[in-house]
Write a protein that holds these residues in place. Structure first.
Motif, mmCIF file in Angstrom:
data_model
loop_
_atom_site.group_PDB
_atom_site.id
_atom_site.type_symbol
_atom_site.label_atom_id
_atom_site.label_comp_id
_atom_site.label_asym_id
_atom_site.label_seq_id
_atom_site.Cartn_x
_atom_site.Cartn_y
_atom_site.Cartn_z
ATOM 1 N N TRP A 35 -6.844 4.974 8.470
ATOM 2 C CA TRP A 35 -6.244 3.661 8.554
ATOM 3 C C TRP A 35 -7.649 2.853 9.219
ATOM 4 O O TRP A 35 -8.020 1.558 8.694
ATOM 5 C CB TRP A 35 -5.303 3.090 9.238
ATOM 6 N N ARG A 36 -7.943 3.453 10.276
ATOM 7 C CA ARG A 36 -9.320 2.576 10.932
ATOM 8 C C ARG A 36 -10.470 2.597 10.464
ATOM 9 O O ARG A 36 -11.448 1.768 10.421
ATOM 10 C CB ARG A 36 -9.319 3.547 12.350
ATOM 11 N N SER A 37 -10.863 3.880 9.725
ATOM 12 C CA SER A 37 -12.364 3.998 9.076
ATOM 13 C C SER A 37 -12.445 3.607 7.757
ATOM 14 O O SER A 37 -13.710 3.570 7.253
ATOM 15 C CB SER A 37 -12.580 5.517 9.585
ATOM 16 N N VAL A 38 -11.485 3.444 6.949
ATOM 17 C CA VAL A 38 -11.419 3.179 5.428
ATOM 18 C C VAL A 38 -10.882 1.924 5.025
ATOM 19 O O VAL A 38 -9.713 2.033 4.932
ATOM 20 C CB VAL A 38 -11.031 4.548 4.754
ATOM 21 N N ARG A 39 -11.618 1.136 4.505
ATOM 22 C CA ARG A 39 -10.991 -0.218 4.223
ATOM 23 C C ARG A 39 -10.228 -0.082 2.938
ATOM 24 O O ARG A 39 -9.279 -0.623 3.010
ATOM 25 C CB ARG A 39 -12.256 -1.338 4.116
ATOM 26 N N ASP A 40 -10.648 0.512 2.162
ATOM 27 C CA ASP A 40 -9.941 0.758 0.867
ATOM 28 C C ASP A 40 -8.464 1.545 1.206
ATOM 29 O O ASP A 40 -7.601 1.345 0.458
ATOM 30 C CB ASP A 40 -10.727 1.358 -0.322
ATOM 31 N N ARG A 42 -6.821 1.133 3.736
ATOM 32 C CA ARG A 42 -5.954 0.079 4.341
ATOM 33 C C ARG A 42 -5.402 -0.839 3.163
ATOM 34 O O ARG A 42 -4.386 -1.287 3.342
ATOM 35 C CB ARG A 42 -6.738 -0.869 5.324
ATOM 36 N N LEU A 43 -6.248 -1.359 2.103
ATOM 37 C CA LEU A 43 -5.731 -1.996 1.185
ATOM 38 C C LEU A 43 -4.859 -1.293 0.215
ATOM 39 O O LEU A 43 -3.667 -2.013 0.205
ATOM 40 C CB LEU A 43 -6.740 -2.595 0.404
ATOM 41 N N TRP A 45 -2.758 1.057 1.266
ATOM 42 C CA TRP A 45 -1.556 1.285 2.174
ATOM 43 C C TRP A 45 -0.846 0.154 2.200
ATOM 44 O O TRP A 45 0.502 0.130 2.059
ATOM 45 C CB TRP A 45 -2.039 1.736 3.445
ATOM 46 N N THR A 46 -1.509 -1.014 2.573
ATOM 47 C CA THR A 46 -0.683 -2.463 2.544
ATOM 48 C C THR A 46 -0.176 -2.934 1.095
ATOM 49 O O THR A 46 1.111 -3.262 0.889
ATOM 50 C CB THR A 46 -1.580 -3.433 3.112
ATOM 51 N N ARG A 217 -9.095 -6.595 -5.054
ATOM 52 C CA ARG A 217 -10.016 -6.691 -3.875
ATOM 53 C C ARG A 217 -10.451 -5.395 -3.533
ATOM 54 O O ARG A 217 -11.265 -4.865 -2.623
ATOM 55 C CB ARG A 217 -9.300 -6.953 -2.521
ATOM 56 N N LEU A 218 -9.739 -3.980 -4.231
ATOM 57 C CA LEU A 218 -10.188 -2.874 -3.931
ATOM 58 C C LEU A 218 -11.481 -2.717 -4.594
ATOM 59 O O LEU A 218 -12.224 -3.154 -5.464
ATOM 60 C CB LEU A 218 -9.265 -1.829 -4.688
#
Length: 442
Positions: A35-40, A42-43, A45-46, A217-218
């Motif tokens: 979650w902390r290190s990978v932007r995509d 996080r996207l 997951w949300t 946004r991915l």
């Protein structure tokens, strides 16, 4: 945990090292590194959390609406039959598609299509006399689009998350799923009872609209430079790879058997009535996710597991035992506890399966193997719905549930004996896992 004495490891030892006492509690908490290190990540997951919440609202409302229109367990179980063919065809094709095109585009367009189908349910529910046939048509359409989408989602995870964080990512994804699985069904029961099916479907439509906006946004996820167009030959290549790997074959077979024999969700409306507790329907759908959520919230230890095949087998057997107990008890609270325990077992088994798949499958075949995984993950529950509905009509609801749980345990034991390499899988020594880890490090 290590064996004493000679220092050799035994088959039942899952965790490689015992943490210091001061860190035992923190070691149980979920590993948030992906979650902390990978932007995509996080996207995704949300976006998935939003989608799951709405989807589970519809998951409760749809079979309940069929029950109200027909008052037939078989009619509710028939959802599994109408969903089966689209799932098989689209799941296999979706796997080949995920290897051949931009995976982000597949996720985006299928998500939009699922939102459109939810809109059809909403419009039908607004009619003075809602029609039955659109419910089956939408169920089939949802199954087909989900079959197209899931291989792209599953194969994208291993591309965006580092190899040594795959188990942690799987645990976080399970945590997300459980949040939606608990809140969605629990609220759906209340929403349907007091506001009607249309309101539940409206929530689903809104959820998909938000999800589509987030998917845009991915980052692009283009195929490999040597990717080939989807074809029967490509599908056969993926199937041949899976068939040649006993560990993979074992994960598919164990999961499919467990879901076929012990997936009683379709008869929950009848079980709630038989226990004289119609108020408990939403809780029945949510109970499994409660147990799974508990495992997710204490999943830090899974990052140190190396014997993931043991997780697959133990979790599936635990699922079957708990389902059998749920069918045996007549007290609704004991039934709910058993369903929660079943969810915990399914979570453990699922973490083992997901990690083995992501650790061993080459990226060039990941989409096609994810298509096969769709079959093991989804065809089992679809057939299980049909089995549970038919058995409930012949033998009674509770008998259909407890016999299915017992059959699950027996089938898991038989498959484990037939495919012993599943139990001996070790992430540190398995040839495919080592090869995949070395390739990811390049």
């Amino acid at each position: 945990m290590r064996c004493r004495g000679r220092g050799t490891r035994r088959a039942w030892v899952l965790v490689s090292d015992q943490p210091p006492r001061s860190s035992k509690l923190s070691a149980l908490l979920p590993d948030l590194t992906p979650w902390r290190s990978v932007r995509d990540f996080r996207l995704l997951w949300t976006q998935g959390l939003v989608t799951y919440f709405g989807s589970f609202m519809a998951m409760v409302a749809l079979p309940l609406q069929i029950k109200e229109l027909t008052d037939s367990p078989l009619a509710v179980g028939a959802m599994g039959a109408v969903e089966l063919v689209p799932l098989v065809v689209c799941g296999l094709y979706g796997g080949a598609l995920a290897d051949a095109v931009d995976r982000r585009r597949v996720i985006l367009w299928t998500e939009a299509g699922l939102g459109g189908l939810a809109l059809i349910l909403f419009v039908n529910a607004l009619l003075p006399s809602p029609l039955l046939w659109p419910l089956y048509v939408v169920a089939a359409g949802v199954s087909g689009l989900a079959g197209l989408q899931r291989p792209a989602l599953d194969s994208l995870l291993a591309r965006i998350v580092p190899h040594n964080q795959l188990t942690a990512a799987a645990a976080l994804n399970a945590l997300r799923w459980n949040a939606g699985a608990i809140a969605g069904p629990a609220l759906a029961g209340v929403v349907v009872a007091y506001a009607g099916h249309a309101t539940a479907y409206a929530v689903t439509v809104v959820g998909f609209a938000v999800s589509v906006a987030m998917c845009t946004r991915l980052a692009p996820a283009p195929p490999a430079h040597d990717a080939v167009k989807p074809s029967l030959r490509g599908l056969a290549e993926g199937a041949a790879y899976a068939w040649s790997r006993p560990v993979l074959l074992g994960t598919y077979a164990v999961d499919m058997a467990a879901m076929f024999f012990a997936f009683p969700n379709t008869v929950f409306p009848f079980l709630a009535d038989e226990l004289d507790a119609p108020w408990s329907l939403g809780l029945m759908y949510a109970a499994g996710a409660v147990g799974s959520l508990f495992c997710s919230l204490t999943s830090g230890w899974t990052s140190r597991v190396r014997r993931h095949g043991l997780l697959v087998v133990a979790g599936a057997a635990g699922w079957g035992l708990a389902i059998a107990a749920a069918g045996w008890f007549s007290n609704v609270w004991l039934v709910l506890v058993c369903l929660a325990a079943a969810g915990a077992g399914d979570m453990v088994s699922g973490l083992g399966r997901s990690t083995i798949w992501n650790q061993t499958i080459p990226d060039a075949l990941r989409g096609r193997l994810a298509g096969i995984e769709v079959l093991s993950y989804s065809v089992g529950p679809q057939l299980g719905q049909l089995r549970a509905g038919a058995a409930a009509g012949w033998t009674g609801t509770r008998t259909a549930i407890w016999t299915g749980g017992a059959a699950c345990v027996l089938s898991v034991a038989a498959l484990t004996a037939a495919l012993p390499k599943l139990l001996t899988y070790d992430a540190d020594t398995d040839e495919d896992a080592v090869r995949r880890r070395d390739a990811a490090a390049v």
